[in-house]
Scaffold this active site. Structure first.
Site, PDB file in Angstrom:
ATOM      1  N   ARG A  46       0.814  -1.220   0.000  1.00  0.00           N
ATOM      2  CA  ARG A  46       0.000   0.000   0.000  1.00  0.00           C
ATOM      3  C   ARG A  46       0.844   1.265   0.000  1.00  0.00           C
ATOM      4  NH1 ARG A  46      -2.011   1.041   4.362  1.00  0.00           N
ATOM      5  NH2 ARG A  46      -1.364  -0.725   5.660  1.00  0.00           N
ATOM      6  N   ARG A  47       1.973   1.246   0.705  1.00  0.00           N
ATOM      7  CA  ARG A  47       2.687   2.488   0.943  1.00  0.00           C
ATOM      8  C   ARG A  47       4.095   2.515   0.351  1.00  0.00           C
ATOM      9  NH1 ARG A  47       1.507   5.472   5.218  1.00  0.00           N
ATOM     10  NH2 ARG A  47       2.915   6.912   4.161  1.00  0.00           N
ATOM     11  N   ARG A  66       7.300 -15.031   0.673  1.00  0.00           N
ATOM     12  CA  ARG A  66       7.169 -16.422   1.104  1.00  0.00           C
ATOM     13  C   ARG A  66       6.196 -17.196   0.233  1.00  0.00           C
ATOM     14  NH1 ARG A  66       5.563 -15.913   7.173  1.00  0.00           N
ATOM     15  NH2 ARG A  66       4.380 -14.142   6.335  1.00  0.00           N
ATOM     16  N   LEU A 101       9.080  -8.262   5.902  1.00  0.00           N
ATOM     17  CA  LEU A 101       8.633  -9.563   6.404  1.00  0.00           C
ATOM     18  C   LEU A 101       8.102  -9.420   7.833  1.00  0.00           C
ATOM     19  CD1 LEU A 101      11.770 -11.474   5.120  1.00  0.00           C
ATOM     20  CD2 LEU A 101       9.442 -11.779   4.235  1.00  0.00           C
ATOM     21  N   HIS A 106      13.073 -10.346  10.465  1.00  0.00           N
ATOM     22  CA  HIS A 106      13.859  -9.169  10.083  1.00  0.00           C
ATOM     23  C   HIS A 106      15.356  -9.390  10.265  1.00  0.00           C
ATOM     24  CE1 HIS A 106      10.389  -6.000  10.402  1.00  0.00           C
ATOM     25  NE2 HIS A 106      10.162  -6.945   9.516  1.00  0.00           N
ATOM     26  N   LYS A 124      10.759  -1.411  10.770  1.00  0.00           N
ATOM     27  CA  LYS A 124      10.972  -1.554  12.211  1.00  0.00           C
ATOM     28  C   LYS A 124      10.172  -2.750  12.711  1.00  0.00           C
ATOM     29  CE  LYS A 124       6.734  -0.296  12.941  1.00  0.00           C
ATOM     30  NZ  LYS A 124       5.773  -1.276  13.461  1.00  0.00           N
ATOM     31  N   ARG A 192       0.244  -9.458  13.573  1.00  0.00           N
ATOM     32  CA  ARG A 192       0.636  -8.816  14.830  1.00  0.00           C
ATOM     33  C   ARG A 192       0.002  -9.466  16.047  1.00  0.00           C
ATOM     34  NH1 ARG A 192      -0.210  -2.821  12.437  1.00  0.00           N
ATOM     35  NH2 ARG A 192      -1.700  -4.035  11.185  1.00  0.00           N
ATOM     36  N   THR A 282       2.459   9.361  12.141  1.00  0.00           N
ATOM     37  CA  THR A 282       1.903   8.962  10.847  1.00  0.00           C
ATOM     38  C   THR A 282       1.177  10.108  10.150  1.00  0.00           C
ATOM     39  OG1 THR A 282      -0.093   8.152  11.950  1.00  0.00           O
ATOM     40  CG2 THR A 282       1.670   6.545  11.524  1.00  0.00           C
TER      41      THR A 282
END
Length: 360
Positions: A46-47, A66, A101, A106, A124, A192, A282
């Site tokens: 998206r970004r 993956r 990922l 990371h 991050k 998450r 943001t």
């Protein structure tokens, strides 16, 4: 209490480069930095990847994730090659790797990319523990490669404006910092919520106010205490708070989580005034930040120019690569030191947190 709107003075005006990159690097005639993207995350799609294809200093050459099918969909969408993750690192037409990922991967894939001779821009956090972060940083140093976390907010000039007000003495002696980054619950299938993939609110949201505190209060922050609301089924942290103290005695508190109404802000309170940044982490590219300075007898508002922090992050990374790598860009040592220091704070918050179990 009267309110006054102010045009930022000379020292508060926005600049075109990212906050940590003061050197003016002329990349107009340079070949764009050629990227391979490791990961097909929603955020990347998206970004970051649209910005990477639009940024004059960067070129997206290949995508590898993956899932071969999802990788090819991304490749078709962005007009680049599809690849496996391992094969992407073997390509000789790639200068740098962007990693989006899951956090648990990371550190591993940053190390693999560095071993392959690629510069690395990683979302991050750089790793999930300080020990893993130190290992990746040592590898980047040994190979003289640029290694950065994509903490986009660090590149927004509104934080320069904050630093300028502090330096001018408008707040007086600093006494406290307070930062928060919280947002509503995520879809149940979101990674998450998966502990084994590096999920949890601390690694996803908490690192923002922690990094802001370090940016404005300097190195050497110590964790004085912490709390966390954790899911009963697996101990995943859903939200939390931490108290910190700087070497000069400034007290800091941070709040984070994904079980709140949206909030993204920080404030600094001094003996003379309080300064608040309302869209700290943001801000949209078209958003004009407003800094609110509150003194005892009046409120002053500084409206700043809009800035695209994502493009600035990409351009700053590309400038460091174009300049000749980490050794040719002294700022890179600071990026690496800050990444390790951040993970040391994360480890300390984890270790000290008083856990409150909730159903979640």
């Amino acid at each position: 209490m009267p309110t006054r709107r102010s045009t930022p003075p000379q020292s508060l005006s926005a600049h075109s480069g990212p906050v940590p990159d003061r050197e003016a690097v002329d990349t107009a005639a340079a070949r764009p930095v050629r990227f391979g993207a490791l990961g097909t995350s929603s955020f990347g799609g998206r970004r970051v990847l649209p910005a990477m294809t639009a940024c004059p200093q960067t070129e997206l050459v290949a995508v590898g994730g993956r899932s071969p099918e999802r990788s090819q969909r991304f490749a078709d969408r962005f007009g680049c090659a599809g690849s496996s993750m391992a094969a992407l690192l073997e390509r000789d037409d790639i200068d740098a790797v962007y990693i989006s990922l899951p956090p648990s991967l990371h550190g591993e894939w940053a190390a693999r990319a560095l071993h392959a001779g690629k510069h690395v821009l990683v979302e991050k956090p750089i790793a999930t523990t300080a020990a893993e972060a130190r290992a990746v940083v040592r590898l980047a140093e040994d190979r003289d490669l640029v290694l950065r976390e994509n903490f986009m907010f660090l590149h927004h000039p509104q934080h320069d404006a904050v630093a300028a007000l502090i330096a001018e003495g408008r707040l007086g002696g600093l006494r406290s910092f307070r930062g928060a980054f919280c947002f509503p619950p995520l879809p149940t299938e979101d990674i998450r919520y998966v502990p084994g993939l590096g999920g949890g609110a601390l690694l996803d949201a908490g690192v923002y106010p922690l990094r802001a505190a370090a940016m404005l209060l300097g190195p050497g922050l110590r964790v004085a205490g912490a709390t966390a609301r954790v899911r009963q089924s697996d101990g995943l942290d859903l939200s939390g708070q931490a108290l910190l103290v700087s070497p000069s005695g400034v007290l800091a508190s941070v709040e984070f989580g994904f079980e709140h109404a949206y909030g993204s802000s920080y404030s600094l309170w001094g003996e003379g005034a309080k300064l608040t940044v309302g869209r700290a982490f943001t801000p949209p590219a078209a958003y004009q930040p407003v800094l609110v300075l509150e003194e005892q007898d009046h409120v002053e508002k500084f409206t700043l120019p809009a800035a695209d922090q994502l493009t600035a992050s990409l351009a700053g990374f590309a400038a460091a690569v174009t300049a000749g790598g980490a050794a040719a860009s002294p700022r890179e040592a600071r990026w690496r030191q800050d990444a390790v220091a951040m993970m040391e704070l994360v480890d300390a918050v984890r270790a000290q947190a008083v856990r409150v179990t909730v159903e979640g």
